[in-house]
Motif scaffolding. Structure first.
Motif, PDB file in Angstrom:
ATOM      1  N   CYS A  88      11.229 -25.605 -49.119  1.00 24.90           N
ATOM      2  CA  CYS A  88      10.309 -24.492 -48.899  1.00 24.90           C
ATOM      3  C   CYS A  88       8.937 -24.825 -49.498  1.00 24.90           C
ATOM      4  CB  CYS A  88      10.858 -23.198 -49.488  1.00 24.90           C
ATOM      5  SG  CYS A  88      10.797 -23.083 -51.285  1.00 24.90           S
ATOM      6  N   ILE A  89       7.916 -24.140 -48.999  1.00 26.29           N
ATOM      7  CA  ILE A  89       6.544 -24.330 -49.489  1.00 26.29           C
ATOM      8  C   ILE A  89       6.020 -22.983 -49.979  1.00 26.29           C
ATOM      9  CG2 ILE A  89       4.196 -25.059 -48.902  1.00 26.29           C
ATOM     10  CD1 ILE A  89       6.279 -27.320 -48.717  1.00 26.29           C
ATOM     11  N   TYR A  90       5.615 -22.960 -51.241  1.00 27.67           N
ATOM     12  CA  TYR A  90       5.077 -21.759 -51.889  1.00 27.67           C
ATOM     13  C   TYR A  90       3.645 -21.569 -51.394  1.00 27.67           C
ATOM     14  CZ  TYR A  90       5.747 -18.936 -56.250  1.00 27.67           C
ATOM     15  OH  TYR A  90       5.955 -17.961 -57.183  1.00 27.67           O
ATOM     16  N   LYS A 120       5.930 -17.472 -37.657  1.00 29.90           N
ATOM     17  CA  LYS A 120       5.305 -18.467 -38.548  1.00 29.90           C
ATOM     18  C   LYS A 120       6.263 -19.021 -39.593  1.00 29.90           C
ATOM     19  CE  LYS A 120       0.580 -16.986 -38.001  1.00 29.90           C
ATOM     20  NZ  LYS A 120      -0.694 -16.805 -38.671  1.00 29.90           N
ATOM     21  N   ARG A 121       7.556 -18.650 -39.528  1.00 31.70           N
ATOM     22  CA  ARG A 121       8.572 -19.108 -40.479  1.00 31.70           C
ATOM     23  C   ARG A 121       8.213 -18.735 -41.912  1.00 31.70           C
ATOM     24  NH1 ARG A 121       8.750 -24.689 -41.005  1.00 31.70           N
ATOM     25  NH2 ARG A 121       6.626 -24.756 -40.313  1.00 31.70           N
ATOM     26  N   ARG A 122       7.621 -17.592 -42.093  1.00 34.13           N
ATOM     27  CA  ARG A 122       7.222 -17.142 -43.429  1.00 34.13           C
ATOM     28  C   ARG A 122       8.097 -15.994 -43.883  1.00 34.13           C
ATOM     29  NH1 ARG A 122       0.718 -18.042 -43.523  1.00 34.13           N
ATOM     30  NH2 ARG A 122       0.856 -20.164 -42.726  1.00 34.13           N
ATOM     31  N   ALA A 123       8.422 -16.043 -45.167  1.00 34.13           N
ATOM     32  CA  ALA A 123       9.217 -14.980 -45.775  1.00 34.13           C
ATOM     33  C   ALA A 123       8.410 -14.367 -46.908  1.00 34.13           C
ATOM     34  CB  ALA A 123      10.536 -15.536 -46.298  1.00 34.13           C
ATOM     35  N   ILE A 124       8.418 -13.047 -46.988  1.00 34.98           N
ATOM     36  CA  ILE A 124       7.759 -12.320 -48.066  1.00 34.98           C
ATOM     37  C   ILE A 124       8.854 -11.900 -49.048  1.00 34.98           C
ATOM     38  CG2 ILE A 124       6.284 -10.370 -48.691  1.00 34.98           C
ATOM     39  CD1 ILE A 124       4.975 -12.462 -46.801  1.00 34.98           C
ATOM     40  N   PHE A 125       8.590 -12.105 -50.321  1.00 34.30           N
ATOM     41  CA  PHE A 125       9.563 -11.810 -51.377  1.00 34.30           C
ATOM     42  C   PHE A 125       8.974 -10.881 -52.418  1.00 34.30           C
ATOM     43  CE2 PHE A 125      11.025 -15.821 -49.734  1.00 34.30           C
ATOM     44  CZ  PHE A 125      12.395 -15.839 -49.927  1.00 34.30           C
ATOM     45  N   SER A 126       9.773  -9.959 -52.905  1.00 37.96           N
ATOM     46  CA  SER A 126       9.489  -9.246 -54.143  1.00 37.96           C
ATOM     47  C   SER A 126       9.869 -10.210 -55.265  1.00 37.96           C
ATOM     48  CB  SER A 126      10.342  -7.990 -54.197  1.00 37.96           C
ATOM     49  OG  SER A 126      10.401  -7.485 -55.516  1.00 37.96           O
ATOM     50  N   THR A 127       9.039 -10.297 -56.297  1.00 34.86           N
ATOM     51  CA  THR A 127       9.320 -11.183 -57.433  1.00 34.86           C
ATOM     52  C   THR A 127       9.245 -10.364 -58.712  1.00 34.86           C
ATOM     53  OG1 THR A 127       6.978 -11.843 -57.560  1.00 34.86           O
ATOM     54  CG2 THR A 127       8.439 -13.238 -56.249  1.00 34.86           C
ATOM     55  N   VAL A 128      10.312 -10.418 -59.507  1.00 35.07           N
ATOM     56  CA  VAL A 128      10.383  -9.613 -60.726  1.00 35.07           C
ATOM     57  C   VAL A 128      10.976 -10.457 -61.846  1.00 35.07           C
ATOM     58  CG1 VAL A 128      11.400  -7.566 -61.816  1.00 35.07           C
ATOM     59  CG2 VAL A 128      10.694  -7.475 -59.421  1.00 35.07           C
ATOM     60  N   GLU A 142       4.687 -15.273 -50.815  1.00 35.41           N
ATOM     61  CA  GLU A 142       4.885 -15.684 -49.432  1.00 35.41           C
ATOM     62  C   GLU A 142       5.306 -17.147 -49.438  1.00 35.41           C
ATOM     63  OE1 GLU A 142       2.711 -15.517 -45.070  1.00 35.41           O
ATOM     64  OE2 GLU A 142       1.526 -15.122 -46.863  1.00 35.41           O
ATOM     65  N   ILE A 143       6.396 -17.426 -48.726  1.00 32.79           N
ATOM     66  CA  ILE A 143       7.006 -18.747 -48.705  1.00 32.79           C
ATOM     67  C   ILE A 143       7.158 -19.221 -47.262  1.00 32.79           C
ATOM     68  CG2 ILE A 143       9.048 -20.095 -49.366  1.00 32.79           C
ATOM     69  CD1 ILE A 143       7.611 -18.965 -51.808  1.00 32.79           C
ATOM     70  N   LEU A 144       6.794 -20.470 -47.010  1.00 37.27           N
ATOM     71  CA  LEU A 144       7.035 -21.108 -45.718  1.00 37.27           C
ATOM     72  C   LEU A 144       8.407 -21.771 -45.780  1.00 37.27           C
ATOM     73  CD1 LEU A 144       5.858 -21.982 -42.938  1.00 37.27           C
ATOM     74  CD2 LEU A 144       4.973 -24.012 -44.103  1.00 37.27           C
ATOM     75  N   VAL A 145       9.255 -21.446 -44.814  1.00 38.69           N
ATOM     76  CA  VAL A 145      10.648 -21.908 -44.843  1.00 38.69           C
ATOM     77  C   VAL A 145      10.932 -22.737 -43.583  1.00 38.69           C
ATOM     78  CG1 VAL A 145      13.053 -21.184 -45.065  1.00 38.69           C
ATOM     79  CG2 VAL A 145      11.229 -19.764 -46.047  1.00 38.69           C
ATOM     80  N   PRO A 146      11.516 -23.931 -43.750  1.00 33.73           N
ATOM     81  CA  PRO A 146      11.810 -24.751 -42.564  1.00 33.73           C
ATOM     82  C   PRO A 146      12.861 -24.103 -41.663  1.00 33.73           C
ATOM     83  CG  PRO A 146      12.448 -25.887 -44.619  1.00 33.73           C
ATOM     84  CD  PRO A 146      11.891 -24.566 -44.995  1.00 33.73           C
ATOM     85  N   ARG A 147      12.757 -24.407 -40.374  1.00 36.54           N
ATOM     86  CA  ARG A 147      13.769 -23.968 -39.397  1.00 36.54           C
ATOM     87  C   ARG A 147      14.828 -25.042 -39.236  1.00 36.54           C
ATOM     88  NH1 ARG A 147      12.337 -19.452 -36.750  1.00 36.54           N
ATOM     89  NH2 ARG A 147      10.160 -19.094 -36.277  1.00 36.54           N
TER      90      ARG A 147
END
Length: 149
Positions: A88-90, A120-128, A142-147
């Motif tokens: 993954c790419i941060y 766009k293969r992007r995932a949004i995450f809550s971070t705590v 926001e993280i870019l995740v490979p398919r």
């Protein structure tokens, strides 16, 4: 990590197709004197609130505190090793520091998928990050995740 373990590959991590809203993972670390000293050395942040007990005692914290970015680094560790994991790419991260972390505190970093952007293969995450029931840091990444190929 919630969900099944069989879709996680230790070398290549999860693929975008393995993610779903609500999927979560965490990591924890008890912060030590050595962690703070090493972080100061690597980052160059030698603010005495982190390193000098006498100085830190005179601050609003009443003693030494860990660098906020040390806790934030635990979030990066979850992304890079657990969810989505290797590959993954941060892309971005917002952070709000809510409370100090002290030597001996155990910080739990948790990330949770909140949105998937398929095109766009992007995932949004809550971070705590928390210490016990106290949230010490929160934000969004926001993280870019490979398919899958």
């Amino acid at each position: 990590m919630s969900g099944t373990q069989r879709d996680f590959n230790e070398v290549y991590g999860l693929k975008f197709e393995d993610l779903y809203v609500g999927r979560t993972a965490s990591a924890s670390r008890t912060i030590s004197e050595a962690d703070i000293l090493m972080f100061a050395g690597v980052s160059g942040d030698t603010n005495p609130v982190h390193l000098d007990g006498e100085f830190a005692a005179s601050t609003m914290f009443g003693g030494r505190i860990a660098h906020g970015m040390l806790s934030a680094g635990l979030i990066s560790a979850v992304f890079g090793t657990r969810l989505p994991g290797p590959g993954c790419i941060y892309l971005s991260q917002s952070l709000k520091f809510k409370a100090p972390v002290k030597i001996g505190d155990t910080v739990v970093a948790r990330v949770t998928v909140t949105e998937l952007k398929n095109e766009k293969r992007r995932a949004i995450f809550s971070t705590v990050c928390s210490v016990g029931d106290q949230i010490v840091l929160d934000g969004e990444a926001e993280i870019l995740v490979p398919r899958r190929k």
